[in-house]
Scaffold this motif. Structure first.
Motif, mmCIF file in Angstrom:
data_model
loop_
_atom_site.group_PDB
_atom_site.id
_atom_site.type_symbol
_atom_site.label_atom_id
_atom_site.label_comp_id
_atom_site.label_asym_id
_atom_site.label_seq_id
_atom_site.Cartn_x
_atom_site.Cartn_y
_atom_site.Cartn_z
ATOM 1 N N TYR A 154 -5.126 7.574 -6.501
ATOM 2 C CA TYR A 154 -4.841 8.101 -5.165
ATOM 3 C C TYR A 154 -6.035 8.882 -4.624
ATOM 4 O O TYR A 154 -6.476 8.661 -3.493
ATOM 5 C CB TYR A 154 -3.596 8.988 -5.189
ATOM 6 N N GLU A 168 3.516 12.741 2.073
ATOM 7 C CA GLU A 168 4.100 13.755 1.196
ATOM 8 C C GLU A 168 3.156 14.946 1.052
ATOM 9 O O GLU A 168 3.569 16.100 1.107
ATOM 10 C CB GLU A 168 4.410 13.164 -0.185
ATOM 11 N N PHE A 184 2.388 6.735 2.116
ATOM 12 C CA PHE A 184 3.541 7.544 1.716
ATOM 13 C C PHE A 184 3.090 8.807 0.989
ATOM 14 O O PHE A 184 3.561 9.909 1.289
ATOM 15 C CB PHE A 184 4.490 6.730 0.821
ATOM 16 N N ILE A 185 2.165 8.644 0.061
ATOM 17 C CA ILE A 185 1.682 9.792 -0.706
ATOM 18 C C ILE A 185 0.951 10.767 0.215
ATOM 19 O O ILE A 185 1.120 11.984 0.109
ATOM 20 C CB ILE A 185 0.786 9.339 -1.876
ATOM 21 N N ASN A 187 0.845 -1.187 0.000
ATOM 22 C CA ASN A 187 0.000 0.000 0.000
ATOM 23 C C ASN A 187 0.887 1.245 0.000
ATOM 24 O O ASN A 187 1.590 1.522 0.973
ATOM 25 C CB ASN A 187 -0.905 -0.013 1.228
ATOM 26 N N VAL A 188 0.848 1.987 -1.088
ATOM 27 C CA VAL A 188 1.700 3.168 -1.242
ATOM 28 C C VAL A 188 0.996 4.440 -0.805
ATOM 29 O O VAL A 188 1.631 5.492 -0.702
ATOM 30 C CB VAL A 188 2.181 3.321 -2.703
ATOM 31 N N TYR A 189 -0.288 4.364 -0.532
ATOM 32 C CA TYR A 189 -1.053 5.565 -0.228
ATOM 33 C C TYR A 189 -0.602 6.286 1.044
ATOM 34 O O TYR A 189 -0.604 7.518 1.063
ATOM 35 C CB TYR A 189 -2.541 5.261 -0.206
ATOM 36 N N ALA A 232 4.984 12.321 -6.052
ATOM 37 C CA ALA A 232 4.901 11.141 -5.191
ATOM 38 C C ALA A 232 4.199 9.989 -5.910
ATOM 39 O O ALA A 232 4.629 8.841 -5.831
ATOM 40 C CB ALA A 232 4.176 11.483 -3.889
ATOM 41 N N CYS A 233 3.136 10.309 -6.639
ATOM 42 C CA CYS A 233 2.423 9.278 -7.399
ATOM 43 C C CYS A 233 3.308 8.708 -8.502
ATOM 44 O O CYS A 233 3.306 7.497 -8.743
ATOM 45 C CB CYS A 233 1.133 9.844 -7.990
ATOM 46 N N LEU A 235 6.598 8.535 -8.444
ATOM 47 C CA LEU A 235 7.605 7.700 -7.792
ATOM 48 C C LEU A 235 7.041 6.339 -7.386
ATOM 49 O O LEU A 235 7.718 5.321 -7.473
ATOM 50 C CB LEU A 235 8.166 8.408 -6.559
ATOM 51 N N MET A 236 5.792 6.342 -6.926
ATOM 52 C CA MET A 236 5.159 5.102 -6.472
ATOM 53 C C MET A 236 4.459 4.343 -7.601
ATOM 54 O O MET A 236 3.880 3.291 -7.381
ATOM 55 C CB MET A 236 4.150 5.406 -5.359
ATOM 56 N N GLN A 237 4.498 4.909 -8.796
ATOM 57 C CA GLN A 237 3.896 4.305 -9.991
ATOM 58 C C GLN A 237 2.398 4.023 -9.798
ATOM 59 O O GLN A 237 1.904 2.926 -10.052
ATOM 60 C CB GLN A 237 4.636 3.042 -10.408
#
Length: 87
Positions: free
Chosen positions: A31, A10, A6-7, A2-4, A20-21, A23-25
């Motif tokens: 998002y 940011e 981190f975003i 889950n990358v959310y 950020a999106c 970078l996290m692809q």
């Protein structure tokens, strides 16, 4: 993964959500959809399939394997067990 979070962190630090999106692809629309609490079509389909598999497994008292799942699969093109003996 889950990358959310981190975003979100940011964004809270007033950094670029776009970057950020990237970078996290993940797409920015995905998002923001997550922030609104909406589930994607893929998540809804996966949830329905998981419920179906769980029901088939429960009906078989835990003995159903790959062939039992594929023969009861709701997806087109599935349902034919490989190397299954006819009859």
């Amino acid at each position: 993964m889950n990358v959310y979070p981190f975003i979100e962190a940011e964004q809270a630090c007033r950094r670029s959500v776009k970057r950020a999106c990237e970078l996290m692809q993940v797409s920015r629309s995905a998002y923001y959809q997550h922030l609104r609490g909406e589930r994607s079509e893929r998540d809804r389909v996966d949830q329905a399939l998981t419920e179906k598999i769980t029901a088939v497994h429960a009906m078989s008292k835990g003995t159903s394997g790959r062939r039992g799942y594929t023969s009861n699969s709701p997806r087109p093109g599935c349902g034919t067990a490989v190397n299954a003996s006819p009859g």
